[in-house]
Design a protein around this motif. Structure first.
Motif, PDB file in Angstrom:
ATOM      1  N   ALA A 161       8.961  -5.160   4.945  1.00 16.01           N
ATOM      2  CA  ALA A 161       7.891  -4.157   4.873  1.00 16.01           C
ATOM      3  C   ALA A 161       8.404  -2.773   5.264  1.00 16.01           C
ATOM      4  CB  ALA A 161       6.742  -4.575   5.789  1.00 16.01           C
ATOM      5  N   LEU A 162       9.216  -2.727   6.322  1.00 15.82           N
ATOM      6  CA  LEU A 162       9.644  -1.410   6.804  1.00 15.82           C
ATOM      7  C   LEU A 162      10.571  -0.740   5.792  1.00 15.82           C
ATOM      8  CD1 LEU A 162       9.077   0.367   9.218  1.00 15.82           C
ATOM      9  CD2 LEU A 162      11.170  -0.454  10.256  1.00 15.82           C
ATOM     10  N   ASP A 163      11.409  -1.559   5.156  1.00 11.28           N
ATOM     11  CA  ASP A 163      12.271  -1.024   4.098  1.00 11.28           C
ATOM     12  C   ASP A 163      11.394  -0.458   2.977  1.00 11.28           C
ATOM     13  OD1 ASP A 163      14.771  -0.652   2.645  1.00 11.28           O
ATOM     14  OD2 ASP A 163      14.123  -2.314   1.386  1.00 11.28           O
ATOM     15  N   GLY A 164      10.319  -1.176   2.643  1.00  9.68           N
ATOM     16  CA  GLY A 164       9.403  -0.696   1.609  1.00  9.68           C
ATOM     17  C   GLY A 164       8.776   0.625   2.018  1.00  9.68           C
ATOM     18  N   ILE A 165       8.333   0.710   3.276  1.00  7.91           N
ATOM     19  CA  ILE A 165       7.695   1.955   3.735  1.00  7.91           C
ATOM     20  C   ILE A 165       8.717   3.094   3.686  1.00  7.91           C
ATOM     21  CG2 ILE A 165       6.585   3.098   5.699  1.00  7.91           C
ATOM     22  CD1 ILE A 165       5.458   0.339   6.515  1.00  7.91           C
ATOM     23  N   GLU A 166       9.937   2.805   4.104  1.00  6.49           N
ATOM     24  CA  GLU A 166      10.963   3.863   4.067  1.00  6.49           C
ATOM     25  C   GLU A 166      11.179   4.348   2.633  1.00  6.49           C
ATOM     26  OE1 GLU A 166      14.814   3.001   5.780  1.00  6.49           O
ATOM     27  OE2 GLU A 166      15.499   5.030   5.293  1.00  6.49           O
ATOM     28  N   ARG A 167      11.275   3.408   1.697  1.00  7.48           N
ATOM     29  CA  ARG A 167      11.513   3.803   0.301  1.00  7.48           C
ATOM     30  C   ARG A 167      10.329   4.586  -0.255  1.00  7.48           C
ATOM     31  NH1 ARG A 167      15.927   1.431  -1.666  1.00  7.48           N
ATOM     32  NH2 ARG A 167      16.826  -0.228  -0.391  1.00  7.48           N
ATOM     33  N   LEU A 168       9.119   4.163   0.125  1.00 10.33           N
ATOM     34  CA  LEU A 168       7.920   4.863  -0.375  1.00 10.33           C
ATOM     35  C   LEU A 168       7.856   6.283   0.176  1.00 10.33           C
ATOM     36  CD1 LEU A 168       5.520   1.842   0.016  1.00 10.33           C
ATOM     37  CD2 LEU A 168       5.860   3.110  -2.120  1.00 10.33           C
ATOM     38  N   LEU A 169       8.068   6.410   1.486  1.00 13.41           N
ATOM     39  CA  LEU A 169       7.997   7.751   2.087  1.00 13.41           C
ATOM     40  C   LEU A 169       9.103   8.628   1.515  1.00 13.41           C
ATOM     41  CD1 LEU A 169       7.165   6.846   5.818  1.00 13.41           C
ATOM     42  CD2 LEU A 169       5.598   7.748   4.081  1.00 13.41           C
ATOM     43  N   GLY A 170      10.291   8.041   1.347  1.00 13.45           N
ATOM     44  CA  GLY A 170      11.431   8.804   0.825  1.00 13.45           C
ATOM     45  C   GLY A 170      11.175   9.265  -0.605  1.00 13.45           C
ATOM     46  N   LEU A 226      -0.599   8.112   4.061  1.00 13.58           N
ATOM     47  CA  LEU A 226      -1.355   7.397   5.104  1.00 13.58           C
ATOM     48  C   LEU A 226      -0.848   5.968   5.114  1.00 13.58           C
ATOM     49  CD1 LEU A 226      -3.865   6.813   6.978  1.00 13.58           C
ATOM     50  CD2 LEU A 226      -5.181   6.459   4.876  1.00 13.58           C
ATOM     51  N   VAL A 227      -0.453   5.482   6.298  1.00 12.63           N
ATOM     52  CA  VAL A 227       0.004   4.097   6.405  1.00 12.63           C
ATOM     53  C   VAL A 227      -1.032   3.311   7.206  1.00 12.63           C
ATOM     54  CG1 VAL A 227       1.883   2.550   7.082  1.00 12.63           C
ATOM     55  CG2 VAL A 227       2.397   4.928   6.458  1.00 12.63           C
ATOM     56  N   VAL A 228      -1.563   2.262   6.581  1.00 17.52           N
ATOM     57  CA  VAL A 228      -2.608   1.450   7.221  1.00 17.52           C
ATOM     58  C   VAL A 228      -2.108   0.012   7.320  1.00 17.52           C
ATOM     59  CG1 VAL A 228      -4.948   0.527   6.943  1.00 17.52           C
ATOM     60  CG2 VAL A 228      -4.464   2.887   6.287  1.00 17.52           C
ATOM     61  N   THR A 229      -2.298  -0.606   8.483  1.00 20.97           N
ATOM     62  CA  THR A 229      -1.967  -2.027   8.624  1.00 20.97           C
ATOM     63  C   THR A 229      -3.235  -2.823   8.320  1.00 20.97           C
ATOM     64  OG1 THR A 229      -0.533  -1.345  10.422  1.00 20.97           O
ATOM     65  CG2 THR A 229      -0.869  -3.709  10.150  1.00 20.97           C
ATOM     66  N   SER A 230      -3.166  -3.683   7.305  1.00 20.75           N
ATOM     67  CA  SER A 230      -4.380  -4.389   6.869  1.00 20.75           C
ATOM     68  C   SER A 230      -4.932  -5.301   7.948  1.00 20.75           C
ATOM     69  CB  SER A 230      -4.081  -5.259   5.651  1.00 20.75           C
ATOM     70  OG  SER A 230      -3.288  -4.576   4.734  1.00 20.75           O
ATOM     71  N   ARG A 231      -4.021  -6.118   8.536  1.00 24.17           N
ATOM     72  CA  ARG A 231      -4.463  -7.116   9.525  1.00 24.17           C
ATOM     73  C   ARG A 231      -3.356  -7.250  10.563  1.00 24.17           C
ATOM     74  NH1 ARG A 231      -5.788 -11.744   5.120  1.00 24.17           N
ATOM     75  NH2 ARG A 231      -3.683 -11.221   4.453  1.00 24.17           N
ATOM     76  N   LEU A 259      -0.371   9.653  -0.730  1.00 22.49           N
ATOM     77  CA  LEU A 259       0.196   8.323  -0.963  1.00 22.49           C
ATOM     78  C   LEU A 259      -0.403   7.369   0.066  1.00 22.49           C
ATOM     79  CD1 LEU A 259       2.286   6.293  -2.118  1.00 22.49           C
ATOM     80  CD2 LEU A 259       3.905   7.172  -0.411  1.00 22.49           C
ATOM     81  N   LEU A 260      -1.078   6.337  -0.419  1.00 21.45           N
ATOM     82  CA  LEU A 260      -1.692   5.343   0.477  1.00 21.45           C
ATOM     83  C   LEU A 260      -0.785   4.117   0.534  1.00 21.45           C
ATOM     84  CD1 LEU A 260      -4.087   4.030   2.022  1.00 21.45           C
ATOM     85  CD2 LEU A 260      -5.020   3.407  -0.224  1.00 21.45           C
ATOM     86  N   ILE A 261      -0.336   3.779   1.755  1.00 23.04           N
ATOM     87  CA  ILE A 261       0.540   2.611   1.924  1.00 23.04           C
ATOM     88  C   ILE A 261      -0.199   1.593   2.787  1.00 23.04           C
ATOM     89  CG2 ILE A 261       2.737   1.780   2.827  1.00 23.04           C
ATOM     90  CD1 ILE A 261       3.854   4.607   2.530  1.00 23.04           C
ATOM     91  N   GLU A 262      -0.335   0.382   2.287  1.00 23.35           N
ATOM     92  CA  GLU A 262      -0.952  -0.679   3.101  1.00 23.35           C
ATOM     93  C   GLU A 262       0.094  -1.707   3.455  1.00 23.35           C
ATOM     94  OE1 GLU A 262      -4.302  -1.359   0.459  1.00 23.35           O
ATOM     95  OE2 GLU A 262      -5.317  -2.102   2.261  1.00 23.35           O
ATOM     96  N   ASP A 263       0.123  -2.069   4.718  1.00 25.50           N
ATOM     97  CA  ASP A 263       1.123  -3.004   5.228  1.00 25.50           C
ATOM     98  C   ASP A 263       0.397  -4.284   5.646  1.00 25.50           C
ATOM     99  OD1 ASP A 263       3.009  -4.361   6.675  1.00 25.50           O
ATOM    100  OD2 ASP A 263       3.281  -2.829   8.225  1.00 25.50           O
ATOM    101  N   THR A 281      -6.671   5.432  -4.209  1.00 26.23           N
ATOM    102  CA  THR A 281      -6.036   6.720  -4.519  1.00 26.23           C
ATOM    103  C   THR A 281      -5.164   6.562  -5.772  1.00 26.23           C
ATOM    104  OG1 THR A 281      -4.251   6.038  -3.062  1.00 26.23           O
ATOM    105  CG2 THR A 281      -5.880   7.517  -2.115  1.00 26.23           C
ATOM    106  N   ALA A 282      -4.766   7.676  -6.346  1.00 27.34           N
ATOM    107  CA  ALA A 282      -3.921   7.590  -7.546  1.00 27.34           C
ATOM    108  C   ALA A 282      -2.542   7.020  -7.201  1.00 27.34           C
ATOM    109  CB  ALA A 282      -3.783   8.977  -8.171  1.00 27.34           C
ATOM    110  N   SER A 283      -1.997   7.431  -6.035  1.00 23.62           N
ATOM    111  CA  SER A 283      -0.692   6.893  -5.603  1.00 23.62           C
ATOM    112  C   SER A 283      -0.940   5.875  -4.502  1.00 23.62           C
ATOM    113  CB  SER A 283       0.188   8.001  -5.019  1.00 23.62           C
ATOM    114  OG  SER A 283       0.411   8.994  -5.964  1.00 23.62           O
ATOM    115  N   TRP A 284      -0.588   4.642  -4.739  1.00 20.32           N
ATOM    116  CA  TRP A 284      -0.825   3.616  -3.718  1.00 20.32           C
ATOM    117  C   TRP A 284       0.244   2.537  -3.785  1.00 20.32           C
ATOM    118  CZ3 TRP A 284      -1.782  -1.515  -5.235  1.00 20.32           C
ATOM    119  CH2 TRP A 284      -2.062  -1.688  -6.601  1.00 20.32           C
ATOM    120  N   ALA A 285       0.411   1.868  -2.646  1.00 22.89           N
ATOM    121  CA  ALA A 285       1.339   0.738  -2.594  1.00 22.89           C
ATOM    122  C   ALA A 285       0.828  -0.246  -1.566  1.00 22.89           C
ATOM    123  CB  ALA A 285       2.732   1.216  -2.209  1.00 22.89           C
ATOM    124  N   PHE A 286       0.902  -1.508  -1.901  1.00 23.21           N
ATOM    125  CA  PHE A 286       0.482  -2.580  -0.998  1.00 23.21           C
ATOM    126  C   PHE A 286       1.711  -3.454  -0.753  1.00 23.21           C
ATOM    127  CE2 PHE A 286      -0.991  -6.777   0.005  1.00 23.21           C
ATOM    128  CZ  PHE A 286      -2.123  -6.597   0.781  1.00 23.21           C
TER     129      PHE A 286
END
Ligand SMILES: Cc1ncc(COP(=O)(O)O)c(C=O)c1O
Length: 446
Positions: A161-170, A226-231, A259-263, A281-286
């Motif tokens: 997940a963290l690698d994904g968040i890093e790639r998304l933010l980057g 915005l990074v949100v932790t689902s659960r 960019l909305l990121i859900e973890d 949002t238009a840009s999103w990643a789960f």
């Protein structure tokens, strides 16, 4: 700052290299204070602008933090390989370590049988030209996400997940951009945001997820992601409720500049339903990682999102690491397809819930309200973290100080319940109650 460590250099590059080396060797430990700019400049016989440039470079790389009257310090977990002992002092011998946020190894599915089956059927080596996301993995991942109401989107894989968040933010943000993160929030994410040179804007959290007013304030302050932790939010255990998801979706609805990121790192371990924000949002990643239910060493997370976002991540991966090994993909697929593994994960989730609810109940007996709706952690507000952590250490329990997870949130400690036994609950709750409200020493009242 350690009295032994002598800062040196006459240029910004030399000064910052000296500080970095001190952090690497452990001579400058996490939290160590650095001298004020003017004092160091006078010591080294250089201009204050030179020292300020050195500090600035290390701040942008997440090694230092400057916090008002607290001055400039080494970040709690700076992103340079250091001796691990410098980052986290070991608990006292014999102490129970509840500070690590790790799943209970005894509750992770054994990999041996699946590795053996894989070895027997490995086939020819996969080459550069035919590597990538396996179609059969995509199919099973999609079915699992569909079952939880995650909207269909493009799909790729990341190394967790963290690698994904890093790639998304980057892929979407540039150094200096602001990113809205939960406060309190996952320490590793705060470290990553600092290491990428991004500005965190804290969004307060309650048991139902990020506060709508907090997200609105972060957007107004210019947050680009915005990074949100689902659960199983780390550290509070909060989980986005149906009502909160609806309100957040209404707030975020249709935004094109965020960019909305859900973890969803707890994934199959969460005992509460998923209420995704994905697609608002238009840009999103789960992101759904396999770390917590199946084992942190399986460095794999599924990332679904809008076409542009996924194409950026997949494209950037292709010109760097390439892909997530198909050997690992096949192992994860085998775990997902095994009903016995499903049953093990279900039992692990139940077991964590029992331990968490047990501790929350035992604390309530002492009149203490702690938090932990889902996951493996309990978050207990305390008046003073340092004295609470020290009192608990003396009583034989290591817990994590809330400072690792907070921006502006109130002090607390994080207790990982994953290794607790039923017999631990009463003595642990008593020790926590003592640490929060220490018994005054005998003698005259002060
Ligand atoms: C909020 C959160 N996200 C993700 C993870 C797991 O991340 P990864 O998939 O990188 O192992 C954790 C692990 O503690 C976590 O607390």
């Amino acid at each position: 700052m350690s009295a032994r460590y002598q800062l040196s250099g006459t240029t910004a590059v030399e000064i910052s290299a000296g500080i970095e080396s001190g952090i690497r060797t452990g001579a400058l430990s996490p939290g160590a204070a650095l001298p004020p700019v003017r004092a160091l400049a006078a010591d080294l016989g250089v201009s204050p602008a030179t020292v300020a440039r050195a500090y600035q470079e290390l701040r942008q790389r997440g090694l230092l933090v400057t916090a008002g009257r607290h001055g400039t310090r080494v970040r709690p977990r700076p992103p340079v390989a250091a001796r691990r002992s410098a980052l986290r002092p070991p608990p006292l011998p014999g102490a129970r370590d509840l500070s690590r946020g790790e799943p209970d190894r005894r509750l992770l599915p054994p990999l041996g049988p699946h590795l053996a089956a894989l070895a027997a059927d490995i086939g020819p080596s996969v080459s550069y030209s035919d590597a990538g996301v396996l179609p059969e993995l995509t199919e099973v991942a999609r079915a699992r996400l569909d079952a939880d109401g995650v909207p269909a989107g493009d799909l790729t894989l990341t190394g967790g997940a963290l690698d994904g968040i890093e790639r998304l933010l980057g892929a979407h943000l540039r150094p200096g951009d602001a990113v809205a993160v939960e406060d309190p929030g996952w320490a590793n994410l705060l470290d990553l945001v600092a290491a990428l040179g991004l500005r965190p804007i804290g969004v307060p959290v309650d048991d139902e997820g990020p506060l709508v007013a907090g997200v609105a304030a972060a957007l107004a302050a210019g947050a680009r992601a915005l990074v949100v932790t689902s659960r199983a939010q780390n550290p509070t255990g909060s989980a986005v409720s149906g009502q909160r998801a609806e309100a957040l979706r209404a707030l975020l609805g249709g935004r094109r500049d965020l960019l909305l990121i859900e973890d969803d790192h707890a994934a199959e371990l969460a005992r509460v339903p998923l209420h995704p924000l994905a697609g608002a949002t238009a840009s999103w990643a789960f992101l759904r990682s396999v770390s917590k239910p199946f084992g942190p060493d399986l460095r794999l997370a599924v990332l679904v999102g809008d076409e542009t976002t996924v194409a950026r991540v997949a494209g950037r991966t292709r010109v760097g690491a390439g892909w997530v090994s198909t050997v690992l993909q096949r192992l994860v697929l085998a775990l997902w397809r095994d009903p016995a593994v499903d049953e093990l994960v279900r039992r692990a989730a139940q077991s964590y819930e029992r331990r968490r609810d047990g501790l929350l109940g035992a604390l309530a007996e002492h009149g203490l309200r702690a938090h932990g709706r889902s996951g493996i952690n309990v978050w207990l507000p305390v008046p003073d973290e340092t004295s609470a952590v020290t009192a608990l250490r003396d009583a034989g329990w290591a817990v994590a100080p809330g400072a690792l997870y907070r921006i502006a949130a109130a002090p607390a400690v994080r207790i990982t319940v994953s290794s607790l036994d039923a017999d631990d609950l009463v003595p642990l709750a008593a020790a926590l109650a003592d640490a929060v409200n220490p018994t005054p020493p005998p003698g005259f009242p002060t």
